[in-house]
Design a protein around this motif. Structure first.
Motif, short mmCIF file in Angstrom:
data_model
loop_
_atom_site.label_atom_id
_atom_site.label_comp_id
_atom_site.label_asym_id
_atom_site.label_seq_id
_atom_site.Cartn_x
_atom_site.Cartn_y
_atom_site.Cartn_z
N SER A 75 15.55 -8.06 -2.14
CA SER A 75 16.97 -7.97 -2.46
C SER A 75 17.57 -9.35 -2.67
O SER A 75 16.92 -10.37 -2.40
N SER A 76 18.81 -9.36 -3.11
CA SER A 76 19.50 -10.65 -3.32
C SER A 76 19.67 -11.40 -2.01
O SER A 76 19.80 -12.63 -2.01
N SER A 77 19.64 -10.68 -0.90
CA SER A 77 19.76 -11.32 0.41
C SER A 77 18.40 -11.78 0.94
O SER A 77 18.32 -12.38 2.01
N GLY A 78 17.34 -11.46 0.18
CA GLY A 78 16.01 -11.88 0.59
C GLY A 78 15.24 -10.88 1.39
O GLY A 78 14.13 -11.15 1.86
N MET A 79 15.80 -9.68 1.56
CA MET A 79 15.13 -8.64 2.34
C MET A 79 14.02 -8.01 1.51
O MET A 79 14.28 -7.46 0.45
N PRO A 80 12.77 -8.07 1.99
CA PRO A 80 11.67 -7.47 1.23
C PRO A 80 11.43 -6.01 1.60
O PRO A 80 11.77 -5.57 2.70
N ASN A 81 10.81 -5.32 0.69
CA ASN A 81 10.40 -3.95 0.93
C ASN A 81 9.07 -3.74 0.24
O ASN A 81 8.91 -4.13 -0.92
N TYR A 82 8.11 -3.15 0.96
CA TYR A 82 6.76 -3.02 0.43
C TYR A 82 6.30 -1.58 0.43
O TYR A 82 6.67 -0.78 1.29
N ALA A 83 5.42 -1.28 -0.52
CA ALA A 83 4.73 -0.01 -0.48
C ALA A 83 3.78 -0.03 0.72
O ALA A 83 3.24 -1.09 1.07
N ASP A 84 3.59 1.10 1.34
CA ASP A 84 2.72 1.17 2.52
C ASP A 84 1.32 0.65 2.20
O ASP A 84 0.67 0.04 3.05
N SER A 85 0.87 0.88 0.99
CA SER A 85 -0.49 0.52 0.63
C SER A 85 -0.73 -0.98 0.56
O SER A 85 -1.88 -1.42 0.57
N VAL A 86 0.34 -1.77 0.51
CA VAL A 86 0.17 -3.22 0.40
C VAL A 86 0.73 -3.98 1.59
O VAL A 86 0.60 -5.21 1.65
N LYS A 87 1.36 -3.29 2.52
CA LYS A 87 1.93 -3.96 3.69
C LYS A 87 0.86 -4.72 4.44
O LYS A 87 -0.24 -4.23 4.68
N GLY A 88 1.21 -5.94 4.79
CA GLY A 88 0.26 -6.78 5.52
C GLY A 88 -0.69 -7.55 4.62
O GLY A 88 -1.40 -8.44 5.09
N ARG A 89 -0.72 -7.20 3.36
CA ARG A 89 -1.63 -7.89 2.42
C ARG A 89 -0.86 -8.65 1.33
O ARG A 89 -1.32 -9.71 0.89
N PHE A 90 0.25 -8.11 0.91
CA PHE A 90 1.04 -8.72 -0.16
C PHE A 90 2.32 -9.31 0.43
O PHE A 90 2.90 -8.77 1.38
#
Length: 115
Positions: free
Chosen positions: A51-66
């Motif tokens: 987001s513009s505030s820098g908050m990331p959101n990841y797909a479960d399949s890539v969490k911890g890797r990307f």
């Protein structure tokens, strides 16, 4: 808004790659940016957004890797991909939401992970 993606390529499983996406508009004025991907025979899916505030959101399949990050000074969003798996093979697309109803897509960049 125009988006120019780069990076990608061929890597062995377990390896790392980095993608970059440069925006023609200051990303400080963009609501959110991120990456989608479309694998062979699959629908396009969300990978990661920030987001513009820098908050990331990841797909479960890539969490911890990307890891997605942004550099406001360079109007660039990055996607650092580690521990790549063959199932990460896809065309990766940069995306930006620059208004409530406005979305932009960059050209795809191929990521191929070999076993």
């Amino acid at each position: 808004v125009q988006l120019q993606a780069s990076g990608g390529g061929l890597v062995q499983a377990g390896g790392s790659l980095s993608l970059s996406c440069v925006s023609s508009r200051s990303i400080r004025s963009i609501m959110s940016m991120g990456w989608y991907r479309q694998g062979p025979g699959k629908q396009r899916e969300l990978v990661a957004v920030v987001s513009s505030s820098g908050m990331p959101n990841y797909a479960d399949s890539v969490k911890g890797r990307f890891t997605i990050s942004r550099d406001g000074a360079k109007n660039t969003v990055y996607l650092q991909m580690t521990s790549l798996k063959t199932e990460d093979t896809a065309v990766y697309y940069c995306w930006a939401r620059y208004s409530i109803s406005g979305n932009a897509w960059g050209q795809g960049t191929q990521v191929t992970v070999s076993s």
